[in-house]
Design a protein around this motif. Structure first.
Motif, PDB file in Angstrom:
ATOM      1  N   UNK A   1       1.116  -0.689  -0.094  1.00 11.32           N
ATOM      2  CA  UNK A   1       0.147  -0.362  -0.147  1.00 11.32           C
ATOM      3  C   UNK A   1       0.565   2.168   0.038  1.00 11.32           C
ATOM      4  N   UNK A   2       0.633   1.989   0.144  1.00 14.30           N
ATOM      5  CA  UNK A   2       0.919   3.607  -0.194  1.00 14.30           C
ATOM      6  C   UNK A   2      -0.185   4.595   0.256  1.00 14.30           C
ATOM      7  N   UNK A   3       0.360   5.417   0.919  1.00 16.46           N
ATOM      8  CA  UNK A   3      -0.323   6.541   0.995  1.00 16.46           C
ATOM      9  C   UNK A   3      -0.541   7.516   1.162  1.00 16.46           C
ATOM     10  N   UNK A   4      -1.878   8.498   0.132  1.00 17.27           N
ATOM     11  CA  UNK A   4      -1.549   9.663  -0.783  1.00 17.27           C
ATOM     12  C   UNK A   4      -3.043  10.382  -0.231  1.00 17.27           C
TER      13      UNK A   4
ATOM     14  N   UNK B   1      -2.551   4.994 -12.505  1.00 18.73           N
ATOM     15  CA  UNK B   1      -1.509   3.873 -12.561  1.00 18.73           C
ATOM     16  C   UNK B   1      -0.371   3.903 -14.524  1.00 18.73           C
ATOM     17  N   UNK B   2      -1.194   4.882 -15.122  1.00 18.85           N
ATOM     18  CA  UNK B   2      -0.811   4.750 -16.540  1.00 18.85           C
ATOM     19  C   UNK B   2      -1.555   2.962 -17.409  1.00 18.85           C
ATOM     20  N   UNK B   3      -2.319   3.113 -16.828  1.00 19.55           N
ATOM     21  CA  UNK B   3      -3.114   1.635 -18.284  1.00 19.55           C
ATOM     22  C   UNK B   3      -3.475   2.028 -19.123  1.00 19.55           C
TER      23      UNK B   3
ATOM     24  N   UNK C   1      -0.912  14.154  -8.020  1.00 19.18           N
ATOM     25  CA  UNK C   1      -1.287  13.179  -7.014  1.00 19.18           C
ATOM     26  C   UNK C   1       0.634  13.042  -7.526  1.00 19.18           C
ATOM     27  N   UNK C   2       0.947  13.288  -6.321  1.00 19.69           N
ATOM     28  CA  UNK C   2       2.957  13.157  -7.099  1.00 19.69           C
ATOM     29  C   UNK C   2       2.881  11.252  -6.469  1.00 19.69           C
ATOM     30  N   UNK C   3       2.072  10.528  -5.298  1.00 19.77           N
ATOM     31  CA  UNK C   3       2.580   9.592  -4.902  1.00 19.77           C
ATOM     32  C   UNK C   3       1.492   8.698  -6.100  1.00 19.77           C
ATOM     33  N   UNK C   4       0.254   8.846  -6.726  1.00 22.81           N
ATOM     34  CA  UNK C   4       0.580   8.175  -8.038  1.00 22.81           C
ATOM     35  C   UNK C   4       1.026   8.275  -8.942  1.00 22.81           C
TER      36      UNK C   4
ATOM     37  N   UNK D   1       5.643   4.496 -11.682  1.00 23.76           N
ATOM     38  CA  UNK D   1       6.699   4.508 -11.872  1.00 23.76           C
ATOM     39  C   UNK D   1       7.039   3.354 -11.490  1.00 23.76           C
ATOM     40  N   UNK D   2       7.119   3.364 -10.609  1.00 27.40           N
ATOM     41  CA  UNK D   2       7.709   1.873  -9.721  1.00 27.40           C
ATOM     42  C   UNK D   2       7.334   0.929  -9.649  1.00 27.40           C
TER      43      UNK D   2
END
Length: 222
Positions: free
Chosen positions: A18-21, A79-81, A102-105, A110-111
């Motif tokens: 998970x990531x927190x945004x 996610x770049x779909x 959103x920088x987290x997105x 990327x990752x």
């Protein structure tokens, strides 16, 4: 991911990390049906049903978005779909600019999904509404996929935003608007939105896609 976990993802969702945004809350990287997907707490963000919706939109567009002379603007990277679909499924060689607030997105794209900027793909960390007001570029295709979890920013439905996307679109260019209808309030909102769009564009609608998605495709014919 182990082959065993990938196998079990055909039976149930397998959480990965998970990531927190700040904008979208908890972002979940999950596996489903052998594929890595991006979810929020309440909805799929990329590579699930949302990808099917955008694929339907791209198949329905009559504007040329494949040649290397054309330019595409994506408002809302996720996610770049859609980037992968443009390159892999539709063999588009167009220049792509993706705007994501959103920088987290962007980090996730990327990752986790290998959406890497290059000479044909620019990723800009900016507010889509602000970007439209200042860009001098013109585009053949614009994809509006702006969500904060299950909320679409109010500005998307305003006349000012419609005028902004109209102004940066080439004649005979197209726009794909990905929206949803979850309530009577949304139904009224989208009806008014479509009526407003028809003042500027020709409009085609695809309601009730994969549940609640309401896909709207416009073309600039004047």
């Amino acid at each position: 991911m182990s082959i065993l976990k990938k196998y079990f993802s055909y039976l149930n969702i397998i959480p990965e990390r998970t990531y927190q945004s700040t904008y979208n809350g908890v972002l979940e990287i999950n596996w489903l049906n052998g594929k890595k997907i991006l979810d929020t707490k309440n909805t799929n963000y990329s590579y699930g049903n949302l990808g099917k919706v955008l694929y339907k939109g791209l198949r329905s567009v009559t504007t040329d978005f494949r040649s290397e002379e054309t330019s595409i603007l994506i408002l809302g990277l996720g996610g770049g779909d859609v980037v992968k679909q443009l390159r892999n499924n539709f063999k588009s060689n167009a220049n792509i600019t993706a705007i994501e607030i959103d920088p987290v997105i962007i980090e996730v794209a990327l990752k986790e999904f290998d959406i890497i900027p290059n000479s044909k793909l620019e990723i800009v960390n900016n507010d889509a509404n602000v970007f439209l007001k200042y860009t001098k570029e013109r585009y053949s295709l614009i994809i509006v996929d702006l969500f904060n979890d299950v909320t679409i920013p109010d500005f998307v439905f305003q006349t000012e935003f419609i005028k902004s996307v109209y102004n940066v679109l080439h004649l005979n260019g197209s726009i794909i608007f990905n929206t949803f209808i979850l309530s009577d309030v949304h139904k009224v909102r989208n009806k008014k939105f479509v009526e407003n769009l028809k003042r500027y564009f020709s409009v085609e609608e695809f309601p009730n896609l994969y549940g609640h998605n309401h896909l709207i495709i416009t073309k600039k014919v004047k």
